[in-house]
Design an enzyme around this catalytic site. Structure first.
Site, PDB file in Angstrom:
ATOM      1  N   ARG A  26      -2.978  -0.408   1.897  1.00  0.00           N
ATOM      2  CA  ARG A  26      -4.097  -1.328   1.641  1.00  0.00           C
ATOM      3  C   ARG A  26      -5.113  -0.561   0.820  1.00  0.00           C
ATOM      4  O   ARG A  26      -5.486   0.571   1.160  1.00  0.00           O
ATOM      5  CB  ARG A  26      -4.738  -1.826   2.928  1.00  0.00           C
ATOM      6  CG  ARG A  26      -6.058  -2.551   2.638  1.00  0.00           C
ATOM      7  CD  ARG A  26      -6.602  -3.304   3.791  1.00  0.00           C
ATOM      8  NE  ARG A  26      -5.826  -4.506   4.047  1.00  0.00           N
ATOM      9  CZ  ARG A  26      -6.245  -5.487   4.842  1.00  0.00           C
ATOM     10  NH1 ARG A  26      -7.417  -5.406   5.444  1.00  0.00           N
ATOM     11  NH2 ARG A  26      -5.494  -6.555   5.049  1.00  0.00           N
ATOM     12  N   HIS A  45      -2.076 -10.406  -1.016  1.00  0.00           N
ATOM     13  CA  HIS A  45      -1.883  -9.968   0.376  1.00  0.00           C
ATOM     14  C   HIS A  45      -0.579 -10.629   0.825  1.00  0.00           C
ATOM     15  O   HIS A  45      -0.583 -11.618   1.572  1.00  0.00           O
ATOM     16  CB  HIS A  45      -3.071 -10.433   1.217  1.00  0.00           C
ATOM     17  CG  HIS A  45      -3.160  -9.818   2.581  1.00  0.00           C
ATOM     18  ND1 HIS A  45      -2.136  -9.105   3.168  1.00  0.00           N
ATOM     19  CD2 HIS A  45      -4.171  -9.833   3.498  1.00  0.00           C
ATOM     20  CE1 HIS A  45      -2.511  -8.706   4.372  1.00  0.00           C
ATOM     21  NE2 HIS A  45      -3.741  -9.128   4.592  1.00  0.00           N
ATOM     22  N   ARG A  98      -6.094  -6.624  11.997  1.00  0.00           N
ATOM     23  CA  ARG A  98      -4.814  -7.308  12.168  1.00  0.00           C
ATOM     24  C   ARG A  98      -3.672  -6.649  11.403  1.00  0.00           C
ATOM     25  O   ARG A  98      -2.626  -6.329  11.970  1.00  0.00           O
ATOM     26  CB  ARG A  98      -4.915  -8.772  11.673  1.00  0.00           C
ATOM     27  CG  ARG A  98      -5.532  -9.723  12.641  1.00  0.00           C
ATOM     28  CD  ARG A  98      -6.308 -10.786  11.889  1.00  0.00           C
ATOM     29  NE  ARG A  98      -7.457 -10.129  11.291  1.00  0.00           N
ATOM     30  CZ  ARG A  98      -8.615  -9.985  11.934  1.00  0.00           C
ATOM     31  NH1 ARG A  98      -8.759 -10.502  13.116  1.00  0.00           N
ATOM     32  NH2 ARG A  98      -9.622  -9.330  11.383  1.00  0.00           N
ATOM     33  N   THR A  99      -3.862  -6.460  10.089  1.00  0.00           N
ATOM     34  CA  THR A  99      -2.746  -6.002   9.252  1.00  0.00           C
ATOM     35  C   THR A  99      -2.286  -4.610   9.673  1.00  0.00           C
ATOM     36  O   THR A  99      -1.089  -4.344   9.772  1.00  0.00           O
ATOM     37  CB  THR A  99      -3.186  -6.014   7.776  1.00  0.00           C
ATOM     38  OG1 THR A  99      -3.825  -7.256   7.509  1.00  0.00           O
ATOM     39  CG2 THR A  99      -2.019  -5.842   6.841  1.00  0.00           C
ATOM     40  N   LYS A 118     -12.390  14.650  -0.806  1.00  0.00           N
ATOM     41  CA  LYS A 118     -12.610  15.896  -1.571  1.00  0.00           C
ATOM     42  C   LYS A 118     -12.165  15.750  -3.019  1.00  0.00           C
ATOM     43  O   LYS A 118     -12.099  16.727  -3.756  1.00  0.00           O
ATOM     44  CB  LYS A 118     -11.836  17.042  -0.901  1.00  0.00           C
ATOM     45  CG  LYS A 118     -12.211  17.285   0.550  1.00  0.00           C
ATOM     46  CD  LYS A 118     -11.290  18.338   1.163  1.00  0.00           C
ATOM     47  CE  LYS A 118     -11.394  18.341   2.678  1.00  0.00           C
ATOM     48  NZ  LYS A 118     -10.297  19.091   3.307  1.00  0.00           N
TER      49      LYS A 118
HETATM   50  N1   CP Z   1      -5.997 -10.975   7.715  1.00  0.00           N
HETATM   51  C1   CP Z   1      -6.309  -9.681   7.492  1.00  0.00           C
HETATM   52  O1   CP Z   1      -5.909  -9.078   6.474  1.00  0.00           O
HETATM   53  O2   CP Z   1      -7.079  -9.108   8.454  1.00  0.00           O
HETATM   54  P1   CP Z   1      -7.497  -7.567   8.501  1.00  0.00           P
HETATM   55  O3   CP Z   1      -8.418  -7.321   7.339  1.00  0.00           O
HETATM   56  O4   CP Z   1      -8.142  -7.357   9.834  1.00  0.00           O
HETATM   57  O5   CP Z   1      -6.235  -6.748   8.344  1.00  0.00           O
END
Ligand code: CP
Length: 315
Positions: A109, A137, A59-60, A87
């Site tokens: 992320r 998040h 999603r993100t 590496k």
């Molecule tokens: N909600 C969320 O962060 O989903 P993903 O890990 O798929 O990005």
């Protein structure tokens, strides 16, 4: 033009109520744009964004990429698994090499809490945290709060319960900060082993019985059990977890009330939520996903306007 109080989006903790209002008003405008036949605006035509994902995401990652493309930014995607990180290259070296290719903004992320903050202090680019380990998040919490506000009108005085694996969740912490900024009362519910001891210092209530918690709630955010972050077992079995903390149609029938159901995804159907509940009218899971694109467009647009005022054009 109104501005955010921050130059990076590292977490909700650093934001003020006015920041959330500005992000939501901007997201509302972008939501209208992405529901038009032509879903794009030229606002970030001269901006280049790198999406750097050191951890899995559906999603993100896609939501950020769509948001960037709908703002007409140039987009490059970096996946740690296929990179020279394998590496031995450091995070700062990796990002500085990408920035040398004239990238303006980095979405990251990373499995380590604090990775986005660490980077923001060491490189010359606007940093957006797309989830850092068990820490925060922020865009998830923004889209959750925006989706709730759409349904409830206002969050002032509303009670929102977050259920499940609070201990390993970055969504929980960002949600607590965002919902409290909007005047909601937040409660946490889950097995005691999955509620961190510091929880009560966050101004939330803690309840270990699901039905007691939900009786007085306007909405519930059902979290996934994050087995990938566990080195030991935190409850006897998945079956027992599902029996005590899983949201089922039977439990909703007993509650017999209008309860809004959120889930950040990915869902483990039959564990924290049954298929019948996840696919029911009360669940707004796909609304959350839809709103995620508008929220990320708003965040990127507002930060770019601040960080790169000459490149960003009015929406
Ligand atoms: N909600 C969320 O962060 O989903 P993903 O890990 O798929 O990005």
């Amino acid at each position: 033009m109104r501005k955010l109080s921050v130059h990076h989006l590292l977490g909700i903790k650093a934001l003020q109520e006015e920041d959330l209002q500005l992000i939501f008003e901007t997201a509302q405008q972008f939501k209208e744009v992405i529901n038009r036949p032509i879903k794009k605006v030229p606002s970030l035509r001269d901006v280049t964004i790198a999406n750097m994902f050191f951890e899995n995401s559906t999603r993100t990652k896609l939501s950020f990429e769509l948001a960037e493309k709908r703002l007409s930014a140039d987009v490059v995607n970096f996946s740690a698994a296929q990179s020279s990180v394998k590496k031995g290259e450091t995070l700062v070296d990796t990002v500085n090499n990408i920035l040398a290719m004239k990238v303006d903004l980095v979405v990251i992320r990373h499995p380590h809490p604090g990775a986005a903050q660490f980077l923001s202090e060491r490189v010359s680019a606007c940093i957006i945290n797309a989830g850092d380990g068990t820490h925060e998040h922020p865009t998830q919490a923004l889209l959750d709060a925006f989706s709730l506000e759409e349904k409830l009108g206002t969050l002032q005085g509303k009670k929102i319960t977050i259920v499940g694996d609070i201990r390993h969740s970055r969504v929980a912490l960002s949600n607590i900060f965002a919902l409290q900024l909007m005047g909601a009362e937040v409660s946490l519910c889950g097995p005691p082993s999955l509620i961190p001891k510091y929880a009560t210092t966050l101004g939330v209530t803690v309840e270990t019985d699901l039905m007691t918690a939900l009786k007085s709630s306007d909405a519930v955010n059902m979290l996934r059990v994050q087995h990938e972050r566990m080195d030991v077992s935190y409850f006897p079995s998945t079956r027992e977890y599902a029996l005590q903390y899983g949201l089922t149609l039977d439990k909703l029938e007993v509650l017999n009330k209008e309860l809004i159901i959120l889930h950040p995804g990915p869902i483990n159907r039959g564990v924290e939520i049954t298929s019948e509940v996840a696919d029911s009218e009360q669940a707004i899971i796909l609304d959350q996903v839809e709103n995620g694109v508008a929220i990320r467009m708003a965040v990127i647009y507002l930060l770019a306007a601040q960080y790169l005022p000459t490149q960003a054009q009015s929406a």
